[in-house]
Structure formats: structure tokens, C-alpha cells
Scaffold this active site. Structure first.
Site, PDB file in Angstrom:
ATOM      1  N   ARG A  97       0.841  -1.221   0.000  1.00 44.61           N
ATOM      2  CA  ARG A  97       0.000   0.000   0.000  1.00 44.61           C
ATOM      3  C   ARG A  97       0.865   1.255   0.000  1.00 44.61           C
ATOM      4  N   GLY A 137      10.258  13.556  -0.626  1.00 47.70           N
ATOM      5  CA  GLY A 137      11.245  13.888   0.400  1.00 47.70           C
ATOM      6  C   GLY A 137      10.853  15.093   1.220  1.00 47.70           C
ATOM      7  N   LEU A 138      10.329  14.838   2.401  1.00 48.73           N
ATOM      8  CA  LEU A 138      10.003  15.922   3.332  1.00 48.73           C
ATOM      9  C   LEU A 138      10.851  15.793   4.615  1.00 48.73           C
ATOM     10  N   SER A 145       8.629  15.468  12.829  1.00 43.43           N
ATOM     11  CA  SER A 145       7.289  16.008  13.100  1.00 43.43           C
ATOM     12  C   SER A 145       7.207  17.502  12.803  1.00 43.43           C
ATOM     13  N   ARG A 276      -8.845 -24.162  16.508  1.00 42.64           N
ATOM     14  CA  ARG A 276      -7.912 -24.552  17.550  1.00 42.64           C
ATOM     15  C   ARG A 276      -8.671 -25.088  18.770  1.00 42.64           C
ATOM     16  N   GLY A 348       1.203 -19.297  20.361  1.00 41.05           N
ATOM     17  CA  GLY A 348       2.570 -19.319  19.826  1.00 41.05           C
ATOM     18  C   GLY A 348       2.601 -19.219  18.319  1.00 41.05           C
ATOM     19  N   GLU A 371       3.568   9.760   8.120  1.00 41.52           N
ATOM     20  CA  GLU A 371       2.427  10.616   7.733  1.00 41.52           C
ATOM     21  C   GLU A 371       1.852  11.346   8.943  1.00 41.52           C
ATOM     22  N   GLY A 372       2.704  11.655   9.909  1.00 40.73           N
ATOM     23  CA  GLY A 372       2.256  12.303  11.141  1.00 40.73           C
ATOM     24  C   GLY A 372       2.045  11.246  12.204  1.00 40.73           C
ATOM     25  N   HIS A 374       0.996   9.383  15.837  1.00 43.76           N
ATOM     26  CA  HIS A 374      -0.238   9.284  16.624  1.00 43.76           C
ATOM     27  C   HIS A 374      -0.412  10.534  17.498  1.00 43.76           C
TER      28      HIS A 374
HETATM   29  P1  TGC Z   1       1.234  25.425  10.540  1.00 46.49           P
HETATM   30  O1  TGC Z   1       1.654  26.805  10.926  1.00 46.49           O
HETATM   31  O2  TGC Z   1       0.112  24.794  11.270  1.00 46.49           O
HETATM   32  O3  TGC Z   1       0.864  25.411   8.979  1.00 46.49           O
HETATM   33  C1  TGC Z   1       1.700  25.963   8.009  1.00 46.49           C
HETATM   34  C2  TGC Z   1       0.840  26.202   6.772  1.00 46.49           C
HETATM   35  O4  TGC Z   1       0.343  24.971   6.292  1.00 46.49           O
HETATM   36  C3  TGC Z   1      -1.107  24.966   6.344  1.00 46.49           C
HETATM   37  N1  TGC Z   1      -1.513  23.609   6.762  1.00 46.49           N
HETATM   38  C4  TGC Z   1      -2.045  22.741   5.905  1.00 46.49           C
HETATM   39  N2  TGC Z   1      -2.373  22.855   4.607  1.00 46.49           N
HETATM   40  C5  TGC Z   1      -2.900  21.783   4.000  1.00 46.49           C
HETATM   41  N3  TGC Z   1      -3.095  20.615   4.650  1.00 46.49           N
HETATM   42  C6  TGC Z   1      -2.780  20.458   5.948  1.00 46.49           C
HETATM   43  N4  TGC Z   1      -2.959  19.270   6.559  1.00 46.49           N
HETATM   44  C7  TGC Z   1      -2.223  21.539   6.638  1.00 46.49           C
HETATM   45  N5  TGC Z   1      -1.786  21.757   7.912  1.00 46.49           N
HETATM   46  C8  TGC Z   1      -1.362  23.020   7.964  1.00 46.49           C
HETATM   47  C9  TGC Z   1      -1.464  26.027   7.346  1.00 46.49           C
HETATM   48  O5  TGC Z   1      -2.761  26.525   7.113  1.00 46.49           O
HETATM   49  C10 TGC Z   1      -0.393  27.056   7.062  1.00 46.49           C
HETATM   50  O6  TGC Z   1      -0.747  27.719   5.869  1.00 46.49           O
HETATM   51  P2  TGC Z   1      -0.344  29.259   5.632  1.00 46.49           P
HETATM   52  O7  TGC Z   1      -1.000  29.643   4.353  1.00 46.49           O
HETATM   53  O8  TGC Z   1      -0.857  30.015   6.828  1.00 46.49           O
HETATM   54  O9  TGC Z   1       1.156  29.309   5.549  1.00 46.49           O
HETATM   55  O10 TGC Z   1       2.526  24.500  10.555  1.00 46.49           O
HETATM   56  P3  TGC Z   1       3.403  23.967  11.762  1.00 46.49           P
HETATM   57  O11 TGC Z   1       4.826  24.202  11.401  1.00 46.49           O
HETATM   58  O12 TGC Z   1       2.916  24.524  13.091  1.00 46.49           O
HETATM   59  O13 TGC Z   1       3.157  22.392  11.691  1.00 46.49           O
HETATM   60  C11 TGC Z   1       1.930  21.827  11.924  1.00 46.49           C
HETATM   61  C12 TGC Z   1       2.036  20.276  11.981  1.00 46.49           C
HETATM   62  C13 TGC Z   1       2.839  19.841  13.183  1.00 46.49           C
HETATM   63  C14 TGC Z   1       0.622  19.770  12.096  1.00 46.49           C
HETATM   64  C15 TGC Z   1       2.697  19.754  10.690  1.00 46.49           C
HETATM   65  O14 TGC Z   1       4.021  20.162  10.607  1.00 46.49           O
HETATM   66  C16 TGC Z   1       2.638  18.251  10.583  1.00 46.49           C
HETATM   67  O15 TGC Z   1       1.642  17.707  10.100  1.00 46.49           O
HETATM   68  N6  TGC Z   1       3.715  17.498  10.992  1.00 46.49           N
HETATM   69  C17 TGC Z   1       3.822  16.070  10.761  1.00 46.49           C
HETATM   70  C18 TGC Z   1       4.830  15.815   9.656  1.00 46.49           C
HETATM   71  C19 TGC Z   1       4.445  14.653   8.779  1.00 46.49           C
HETATM   72  O16 TGC Z   1       3.325  14.203   8.762  1.00 46.49           O
HETATM   73  N7  TGC Z   1       5.390  14.178   8.010  1.00 46.49           N
HETATM   74  C20 TGC Z   1       5.132  13.155   7.065  1.00 46.49           C
HETATM   75  C21 TGC Z   1       6.285  12.990   6.104  1.00 46.49           C
HETATM   76  S1  TGC Z   1       5.837  12.103   4.625  1.00 46.49           S
HETATM   77  C22 TGC Z   1       5.629  10.524   5.114  1.00 46.49           C
HETATM   78  O17 TGC Z   1       5.666  10.178   6.230  1.00 46.49           O
HETATM   79  C23 TGC Z   1       5.361   9.578   4.021  1.00 46.49           C
HETATM   80  S2  TGC Z   1       5.210   7.922   4.487  1.00 46.49           S
HETATM   81  C24 TGC Z   1       4.502   7.353   3.058  1.00 46.49           C
HETATM   82  C25 TGC Z   1       4.310   5.898   2.976  1.00 46.49           C
HETATM   83  O18 TGC Z   1       5.282   5.147   2.907  1.00 46.49           O
HETATM   84  O19 TGC Z   1       3.123   5.510   2.853  1.00 46.49           O
HETATM   85  P1  FAD Z   2      10.048  12.804  15.859  1.00 45.34           P
HETATM   86  O1  FAD Z   2       9.404  13.963  15.194  1.00 45.34           O
HETATM   87  O2  FAD Z   2      11.428  12.977  16.369  1.00 45.34           O
HETATM   88  O3  FAD Z   2       9.107  12.317  17.051  1.00 45.34           O
HETATM   89  C1  FAD Z   2       9.564  11.474  18.099  1.00 45.34           C
HETATM   90  C2  FAD Z   2       8.451  11.380  19.139  1.00 45.34           C
HETATM   91  O4  FAD Z   2       8.177  12.681  19.680  1.00 45.34           O
HETATM   92  C3  FAD Z   2       7.118  10.901  18.534  1.00 45.34           C
HETATM   93  O5  FAD Z   2       6.480  10.039  19.429  1.00 45.34           O
HETATM   94  C4  FAD Z   2       6.316  12.181  18.367  1.00 45.34           C
HETATM   95  O6  FAD Z   2       4.916  11.943  18.432  1.00 45.34           O
HETATM   96  C5  FAD Z   2       6.804  12.982  19.556  1.00 45.34           C
HETATM   97  N1  FAD Z   2       6.647  14.425  19.341  1.00 45.34           N
HETATM   98  C6  FAD Z   2       7.241  15.215  18.398  1.00 45.34           C
HETATM   99  N2  FAD Z   2       6.812  16.466  18.483  1.00 45.34           N
HETATM  100  C7  FAD Z   2       5.920  16.518  19.505  1.00 45.34           C
HETATM  101  C8  FAD Z   2       5.114  17.537  20.070  1.00 45.34           C
HETATM  102  N3  FAD Z   2       5.111  18.796  19.614  1.00 45.34           N
HETATM  103  N4  FAD Z   2       4.321  17.213  21.117  1.00 45.34           N
HETATM  104  C9  FAD Z   2       4.278  15.945  21.586  1.00 45.34           C
HETATM  105  N5  FAD Z   2       5.021  14.920  21.098  1.00 45.34           N
HETATM  106  C10 FAD Z   2       5.829  15.213  20.054  1.00 45.34           C
HETATM  107  N6  FAD Z   2       9.013  10.834   5.407  1.00 45.34           N
HETATM  108  C11 FAD Z   2       9.003  11.391   4.159  1.00 45.34           C
HETATM  109  O7  FAD Z   2       9.193  12.589   4.000  1.00 45.34           O
HETATM  110  N7  FAD Z   2       8.777  10.618   3.056  1.00 45.34           N
HETATM  111  C12 FAD Z   2       8.560   9.276   3.145  1.00 45.34           C
HETATM  112  O8  FAD Z   2       8.335   8.608   2.118  1.00 45.34           O
HETATM  113  C13 FAD Z   2       8.605   8.659   4.428  1.00 45.34           C
HETATM  114  N8  FAD Z   2       8.473   7.300   4.556  1.00 45.34           N
HETATM  115  C14 FAD Z   2       8.676   6.719   5.764  1.00 45.34           C
HETATM  116  C15 FAD Z   2       8.745   5.324   5.872  1.00 45.34           C
HETATM  117  C16 FAD Z   2       8.995   4.713   7.096  1.00 45.34           C
HETATM  118  C17 FAD Z   2       9.110   3.235   7.174  1.00 45.34           C
HETATM  119  C18 FAD Z   2       9.114   5.516   8.267  1.00 45.34           C
HETATM  120  C19 FAD Z   2       9.340   4.888   9.607  1.00 45.34           C
HETATM  121  C20 FAD Z   2       9.056   6.883   8.172  1.00 45.34           C
HETATM  122  C21 FAD Z   2       8.856   7.511   6.930  1.00 45.34           C
HETATM  123  N9  FAD Z   2       8.873   8.907   6.804  1.00 45.34           N
HETATM  124  C22 FAD Z   2       8.827   9.486   5.557  1.00 45.34           C
HETATM  125  C23 FAD Z   2       9.176   9.735   7.963  1.00 45.34           C
HETATM  126  C24 FAD Z   2       8.003   9.939   8.916  1.00 45.34           C
HETATM  127  O9  FAD Z   2       7.072  10.815   8.383  1.00 45.34           O
HETATM  128  C25 FAD Z   2       8.572  10.454  10.245  1.00 45.34           C
HETATM  129  O10 FAD Z   2       9.230   9.358  10.851  1.00 45.34           O
HETATM  130  C26 FAD Z   2       7.489  11.011  11.157  1.00 45.34           C
HETATM  131  O11 FAD Z   2       6.936  12.182  10.624  1.00 45.34           O
HETATM  132  C27 FAD Z   2       8.022  11.287  12.569  1.00 45.34           C
HETATM  133  O12 FAD Z   2       9.230  11.969  12.538  1.00 45.34           O
HETATM  134  P2  FAD Z   2      10.475  11.424  13.406  1.00 45.34           P
HETATM  135  O13 FAD Z   2      10.659   9.994  13.092  1.00 45.34           O
HETATM  136  O14 FAD Z   2      11.609  12.359  13.155  1.00 45.34           O
HETATM  137  O15 FAD Z   2      10.003  11.511  14.900  1.00 45.34           O
END
Ligand code: TGC
Ligand code: FAD
Length: 392
Positions: A97, A137-138, A145, A276, A348, A371-372, A374
């Protein structure tokens, strides 16, 4: 080789909320998973290899960017169809997926939503066919986070941009042909750039030693003075809302996908509980095991309804990021809890590769983090309902 005896569970007749086309899509993806994924997934995970022939199969069943309009090579399907596909793929394995959700939501979506007409025509049809594979790449070593703090930079050099920095934990990176990379420009604004394999100074070292998502390839993206042509910048977006908008689509898919993993664990546990025998009767006859199974199907049913309603809102362009966070958080945690309970029901045997439980459980440990996390999704809900920011 494991036989896939999975039978669908639909306690609240949610199927009746689906169209004939949705059901046809579901049956097609399920049949593909049974034929192409289930027989080899255990071996792929044990060997920690991504099975490359899946790419062609995923493209053929339309799993790459199904919501992208047909004129750009997509299927032009709605978001419920996309969700159902992700559910069926993750029923097979979260890593499969992942491959599809990265390609569709994190690579095709930003090019479609923020790209120039030339970029859309150049990349999207090939991405839909799996002729090109992409990654997103983010995340950086010091900014997971909190992606707003990213260090990766593009410097304007007149004819081109110079890209420096590194991304880590990137799904599909080791084999991707292109990467959609988020970097800050000279003004400190976040921009999206399309980096192509073969550009000098761009490497993608693989991440080894994972205990989770072992059938999915994960790696780093390293940029050492990479010259990126100016036409590779996504022209129609600036700021963190660019990558976060892509995450809305991917998180939505995960909310559905996790139900697939949960269903597979439940299905296996239910069957095992009837087969079982202990103390002279099936373990499913004991109240303790019935409690586990009854709670599982209750939680799955709630998650199905949450995902379906979110899909309706998404189709109407009314799903808010916070609603998506709630569904991603709830449904992944639900699936992980079910995997843990199902593991116990299998005793087991639950730790062996004869059953899919332990594999799903380990995969879901990544799904609950990427993807963010829990926690982050809870804080997004907290901010949405109180108006008070608890992130920083
Ligand atoms: P914040 O000040 O809240 O927002 C900055 C700007 O972004 C806008 N915004 C959004 N827009 C669209 N969709 C959303 N979900 C949005 N959330 C916020 C917001 O309105 C603002 O816009 P503007 O016009 O005012 O500039 O930003 P913050 O720096 O305080 O961060 C908020 C937070 C913590 C929620 C955000 O940074 C976050 O979601 N962090 C988690 C990072 C994350 O999810 N990383 C994922 C990496 S990719 C990945 O994991 C792929 S795995 C794929 C796989 O293998 O399936
Ligand atoms: P951290 O941000 O260091 O967090 C560590 C702990 O602290 C967590 O429990 C978190 O919840 C907690 N924490 C952080 N901030 C706060 C707060 N403000 N308040 C309370 N608790 C907090 N990223 C991409 O860009 N592209 C990808 O394709 C991609 N694929 C991935 C595939 C795998 C298998 C994995 C494991 C990760 C992947 N990621 C990808 C990265 C993923 O999005 C990050 O691992 C995730 O966003 C968390 O970041 P971190 O691992 O640096 O943890």
C-alpha cells in the site's frame, strides 16, 4: 507458501453504501493481492526485499493515482475508490500500500496540483503506468514532526537552482526515478522540486535493518550541489501547505488502508478460534476469546463507517485536514490493537510467518508513525477543537 483464505467481513452492510464500480474495483484489487502478493509476501518480508514486478501489476490494476484525471493518465476515479484500493492493498501488506500511496498521493498529486502543464504531461502518464517511479522527500534527520524547520536548500544560481541537504526515511527512494523534494529557497520559503535520478550529486542510499515494512524499500535522499533545472520547480505552490496538502491525500488513504490490515488479522483470528481445540473445545467458545473477537469487529465496523463518511466528504471537497487526522489516527491505532489481540488468539503460532499477524503488527508500527505520528494527529484535533496550539 501461505494460502490466502481471506473472506471479507462487513458487519454493518457498508457494501450497500458502495457503487457497483466501487465493488468491482475492490474485487479486482483483492484478486490481484491474493494472486500476486499473498503467496510471496512472507518471503519478501523475511528477506527484506521489495518485489519489483509488483510495480507493473499495481499500474495494471490502476493503483497509481486513480484520482488523477484520465487526460493525465489516471483513472479519474473518486476518493472512495481510492480508499477501497488502499484497503485491499494493505490487507495484503502495508508496504505494498505504501508503494502505491507514495506514487499516487505524494508524487502524482503534487505534480498534478502544483505543477506546470509541461510537468504534468511529462511525468504523470508515465507515473500512472509505473514506467517512472517516484518518492517524496520531506522528513530530514533533524526535522520529522516539525518539517517547517527543514535545512535542505535551493539556491538561485541564475540558470538553475543548486540543491543541498538530505532527507531520510523516504519510501521508494532506493529505486525511484524521480523525487518530489521540499526545500527552502533564498527567501526561506518552502518550494517543491522534481529531482531526477542521474543528476550529478544526487544519491539514494538504502536504509537497512528495519523490523517493519520490510517488503517496502526505504532510503535517504542526499543532495550534494545538485544542479536542478529551473523548469523542475513546482511553480504553483510556496510554503509548508504544499507538502501538507499532499499528506492530506496520503493520510486519507492510510485511514482506509489500516482497515485492510485489521480485517486480515481479524479474519485469521476468527478462523483460528474455531479450529484450535483446547480443553476439549474450540478456543472461540471461551468468553475471553469471544470478547477479543467481538471488540475487534466492533472497532473495525466503526473505522469502516468513519472512512466511508470521510470519503463522501472528500469527494465533495469538504474533508478538513483535522477530520483526516482523526481518521488516520483512530484507524491505525485500531488496526495495531487488533493485530496485538489477534496475535494472542493465535498463541505461539501467532509469532510465525504461517499467519500474517506479526507482519501486520510490525508494519503498523511504522504506519502509526509516518504521515504524522499518533501524537501529532491528536494535537491537530486538539488545536481544531480548542483553537489553542500545543505544538510549540
Ligand atoms: P502550521 O503553521 O500549522 O501550517 C503551516 C501552513 O500549512 C497549512 N496547513 C495545511 N495545509 C494543508 N493541509 C494540511 N494538513 C495543513 N496543515 C497546515 C497552514 O494553514 C499554514 O498555511 P499558511 O498559508 O498560513 O502558511 O505549521 P506547523 O509548522 O505549526 O506544523 C503543523 C504540523 C505539526 C501539524 C505539521 O508540521 C505536521 O503535520 N507534521 C507532521 C509531519 C508529517 O506528517 N510528516 C510526514 C512525512 S511524509 C511521510 O511520512 C510519508 S510515508 C509514506 C508511505 O510510505 O506511505
Ligand atoms: P520525531 O518527530 O522525532 O518524534 C519522536 C516522538 O516525539 C514521537 O512520538 C512524536 O509523536 C513525539 N513528538 C514530536 N513532536 C511533539 C510535540 N510537539 N508534542 C508531543 N510529542 C511530540 N518521510 C518522508 O518525508 N517521506 C517518506 O516517504 C517517508 N516514509 C517513511 C517510511 C517509514 C518506514 C518511516 C518509519 C518513516 C517515513 N517517513 C517518511 C518519515 C516519517 O514521516 C517520520 O518518521 C514522522 O513524521 C516522525 O518523525 P520522526 O521519526 O523524526 O520523529
Amino acid at each position: 507458501m501461505r494460502t490466502d483464505n481471506y473472506q471479507h467481513h462487513d458487519y454493518y452492510l457498508v457494501d450497500e453504501l458502495l457503487s457497483e464500480e466501487h465493488k468491482l474495483i475492490r474485487d479486482t484489487v483483492r484478486a490481484w493481492v491474493k494472486k500476486e502478493v499473498s503467496p510471496i509476501i512472507e518471503e519478501a518480508c523475511q528477506k527484506a526485499t521489495f518485489h519489483k514486478p509488483w510495480i507493473k501489476g499495481l499500474a495494471e490494476i490502476g493503483a497509481f493515482g486513480p484520482f488523477i484525471p484520465q487526460e493525465y493518465g489516471g483513472a479519474g476515479l473518486d476518493y472512495i475508490a481510492y480508499g477501497i484500493m488502499m484497503q485491499e492493498l494493505e490487507r495484503g501488506d502495508s508496504g505494498v500500500r505504501s508503494t502505491a500511496s507514495v506514487q499516487g498521493s505524494l508524487v502524482m498529486y503534487p505534480i498534478y496540483a502544483f505543477g506546470s502543464e509541461e510537468q504534468k504531461r511529462k511525468y504523470l502518464p508515465k507515473l500512472a503506468k509505473g514506467e517512472l517511479m517516484g518518492c517524496f522527500g520531506l522528513t530530514e534527520p533533524d526535522y520529522g514532526s516539525n518539517p517547517a524547520g527543514m535545512i535542505t536548500r535551493i539556491e538561485d544560481k541564475g540558470d538553475y537552482y543548486l540543491l543541498n541537504g538530505a532527507k531520510m526515511w523516504i519510501s521508494n527512494a532506493p529505486f525511484a526515478d524521480i523525487a518530489v523534494v521540499w526545500a527552502k529557497d533564498d527567501n526561506g520559503e518552502i518550494r517543491g522540486v522534481i529531482v531526477e535520478r542521474g543528476m550529478e550529486g544526487f544519491t539514494t542510499p538504502e536504509t537497512h535493518g528495519k523490523w517493519s515494512l520490510r517488503a517496502s524499500a526505504t532510503g535517504e535522499l542526499v543532495f550534494d550541489n545538485v544542479k536542478v533545472p529551473k523548469e523542475n520547480v513546482l511553480p504553483n505552490i510556496k510554503g509548508l501547505k504544499g507538502p501538507l496538502s499532499c499528506l492530506n491525500s496520503a493520510r486519507y488513504g492510510i485511514a482506509w488502508g489500516a482497515i485492510g490490515a485489521a480485517l486480515d488479522c481479524y479474519d485469521s483470528a476468527l478462523r483460528y478460534s474455531k479450529e484450535r481445540i483446547q480443553f476439549g473445545k474450540p478456543i472461540g467458545a471461551f468468553q475471553l476469546q469471544q470478547k477479543k473477537l467481538a471488540e475487534m469487529i466492533t472497532e473495525i465496523t466503526k473505522a469502516q463507517l468513519l472512512a466511508w463518511r470521510l470519503g463522501v466528504l472528500k469527494n465533495e471537497n469538504r474533508a478538513t485536514p483535522a477530520q483526516i487526522s482523526m481518521a488516520k489516527r483512530n484507524n491505525v491505532a485500531m488496526a495495531l490493537n487488533i493485530a496485538r489481540e489477534a496475535r494472542q488468539i493465535h498463541g505461539g503460532m501467532g509469532i510465525t510467518g504461517e499467519y500474517p499477524i506479526m507482519r501486520h503488527m510490525m508494519n503498523l508500527e511504522s504506519v502509526i508513525t509516518y504521515e504524522g505520528t499518533h501524537d501529532i494527529h491528536l494535537l491537530i484535533t486538539g488545536l481544531d477543537i480548542t483553537g489553542l496550539n500545543a505544538f510549540n
